[in-house]
Design an enzyme around this catalytic site. Structure first.
Site, PDB file in Angstrom:
ATOM      1  N   CYS A  99      21.880   1.541-100.513  1.00 50.19           N
ATOM      2  CA  CYS A  99      23.062   1.697 -99.347  1.00 50.19           C
ATOM      3  C   CYS A  99      23.928   3.084 -99.753  1.00 50.19           C
ATOM      4  O   CYS A  99      24.432   3.365 -98.556  1.00 50.19           O
ATOM      5  CB  CYS A  99      24.288   0.589 -99.880  1.00 50.19           C
ATOM      6  SG  CYS A  99      24.737   0.718-101.405  1.00 50.19           S
ATOM      7  N   HIS A 351      28.831  -1.724-103.874  1.00 52.47           N
ATOM      8  CA  HIS A 351      28.149  -1.489-102.480  1.00 52.47           C
ATOM      9  C   HIS A 351      28.787  -0.764-101.407  1.00 52.47           C
ATOM     10  O   HIS A 351      30.198  -0.377-101.736  1.00 52.47           O
ATOM     11  CB  HIS A 351      28.144  -3.099-102.121  1.00 52.47           C
ATOM     12  CG  HIS A 351      27.098  -3.086-100.831  1.00 52.47           C
ATOM     13  ND1 HIS A 351      25.853  -2.696-100.744  1.00 52.47           N
ATOM     14  CD2 HIS A 351      27.529  -3.807 -99.701  1.00 52.47           C
ATOM     15  CE1 HIS A 351      25.448  -2.870 -99.434  1.00 52.47           C
ATOM     16  NE2 HIS A 351      26.061  -3.818 -98.908  1.00 52.47           N
TER      17      HIS A 351
END
Length: 509
Positions: A99, A351
């Protein structure tokens, strides 16, 4: 999901057989085919690599004292840039880790689709439009990372004949003998008959391995922006395929220059990818977002114990907000909080996702009341919503308000009639900026993107739609939720409320 490879098996896979045949003239490190979870022997690998490749591996993966990089972590990073089948303008992330590259690319991709594309239906794109949008986005990030155009741009691809390739007809892996050539249109099956790209990428990565990957890389150099864009477009199938994310990351690193990155990173011993957990560092995110691999998110440089700590030096095109600020671990500066376009990468502990809207008024020039709020809060580092009355004069001076002692004393008595010794933010703004309109609408449509399938409803990567309400401090507040997404956004808009069209709020993780 593809099934895990058995720990013990007889014979060679199709890819191993093809590799054995295709690599007779290529010196490969021993032990390429590491089993799941077995660390790669980095010293042995580097002995078989060029000096430049060794530096790249050190910068990206570090020098783990425990032996090497986990094969499972490397596998998580070996996906390509794949569009979701359910959301044509959204990239899909197969597992945790990449990510740090995918979210910034998604943010710039949305910027180009929302604000540079003529089509009104921004959520629908043909295959050719996806190709154009992705490649122009990758080129833009590479251009931003280039420290000196005279040195050219670097593109890291597969060495000729060594590209992992999956035939959609046989569903077996081979090593492509044609570098970066798309399949002829007539040979491709209809989309619904082809195996998913996530399945293909996972299997190819499983067979490839960390050592094999680094032994078959090739660096190209182009010297002009027009050549860069043309080359990036020609490599579309490479970016989409196995290891496309890593190939692009390595391209950004070599375009920026390893030494330039080391000069910007605060701790040169910290790798761009954590070798234990597989997460990208803040330096990696900043490199992709701003073109500079600085380790901090504040504005400008700061001195600490005689050491200069680098921050962000100009307004970014897309922004960055983090849950860590709501937990008071850091403070994001205005260059990232107030970008040129209303798109923000949102960071949690583990994340990255993306929050965006088409409402350009959100990134307009700072109004006097917004400036006053920012200055007041700079004297309130604990975000208590008030300051000691002893700091009122400093705040008024910073805002170029009348700050004569007699007047300041009068304001104190008015804003603190009960002599509590504090000045609240709300009454302060009402006193000096009662009719200021920030230009931000009361409500506007918003969207949230999370590339991980498992973080989406029914495991389908789709934008979550909603409506944002940005309330004033004097408005009665109806709490809609207290989710991590909202707490992250409150570091930018303290009184924001979110009404999502789905039954559950989107996930920050």
């Amino acid at each position: 999901m593809p099934q895990a490879r058995p720990a013990h098996r007889s014979g060679l896979s199709p890819l191993e057989r093809a590799t054995k045949l295709a690599s007779t003239d290529l010196l490969l490190p021993r032990g390429c085919w590491t089993e799941e979870g077995v660390p790669v022997d980095l010293p042995a690998l580097k002995a078989n690599m060029s000096e430049l490749n060794k530096e790249v591996v050190d910068l990206v993966w570090g020098r783990p004292s425990g032996g090497g990089v986990s094969a499972s972590i490397f596998r998580r990073w070996t996906q390509g840039f794949v569009f979701s089948e359910n959301e044509h303008t959204a990239l899909e992330q197969f597992e945790g880790g990449p990510c740090a590259v995918i979210a910034p690319v998604q943010a710039f991709l949305l910027k180009n689709i929302l604000f540079n594309r003529e089509s009104s239906n921004w959520r629908q794109m043909s295959g050719e439009e996806q190709k154009t949008a992705l490649c122009s986005t990758l080129s833009e990030i590479l251009e931003s990372a280039c420290s000196s155009p005279s040195t050219g741009f670097c593109l890291v691809t597969w060495a000729k004949g060594q590209s992992p390739h999956t035939s959609t007809h046989t569903n077996t892996h081979t090593l492509s003998q044609t570098q970066d050539m798309p399949e002829p249109e007539s040979s491709q099956q209809p989309q619904e008959q082809q195996p998913s790209e996530s399945y293909v990428s996972a299997l190819a990565a499983e067979e490839l391995g960390f050592e094999r990957f680094h032994s078959v890389l090739h660096k190209r150099t182009v010297v002009s922006v027009s050549d860069l864009r043309e080359e990036v477009l020609s490599l579309y199938h490479t970016w989409r395929g196995c290891c496309g994310v890593l190939l692009f990351l390595y391209s950004v690193i070599l375009t920026k220059g390893i030494e330039n990155i080391r000069n910007e990173i605060q701790d040169t011993m910290e790798p761009l990818i954590d070798p234990v957990h597989g997460h990208g560092s803040q330096s990696l995110v900043n490199l992709l977002v701003t073109g500079h691999a600085v380790s901090n998110v504040w504005d400008g440089d700061r001195e600490c114990s005689g050491m200069k700590l680098h921050g962000i030096h100009k307004q970014a095109s897309v922004g960055f907000l983090t849950l860590m600020e709501s937990l008071r671990y850091c403070k994001v500066g205005a260059f990232l909080k107030s970008p040129k376009f209303p798109i923000w990468i949102l960071g949690s502990e583990t994340h990255l996702s993306v929050f965006f809207t088409k409402e350009m008024s959100l990134v307009g020039p700072e109004s006097p009341s917004e400036q006053a709020r920012r200055v007041f809060q700079s004297f309130d580092p604990e975000d208590n919503g008030f300051i000691p009355e002893s700091l009122l004069e400093d705040v008024m001076k910073a805002l170029d308000l009348v700050s004569e002692p007699e007047y300041v004393s009068l304001v104190k008595s008015k804003l603190d009639p009960e002599s509590l010794g504090i000045i609240l933010l709300g009454p302060f703004l009402l006193e000096f900026f009662p009719d200021q309109d920030s230009g931000i609408p009361d409500s506007f449509p918003v969207y949230h993107y999370n590339g991980l399938k498992q973080s989406n409803h029914k495991e389908k990567v789709e934008y979550v739609e909603g409506t944002a309400l940005v309330l004033g401090f004097e408005d009665p507040m109806v709490r809609t939720d207290d989710t991590p997404v909202k707490r992250c956004l409150q570091t930018k808009w303290p009184y924001i409320e979110l009404l999502w069209t789905t039954d559950r709020s989107p996930s920050l993780n």
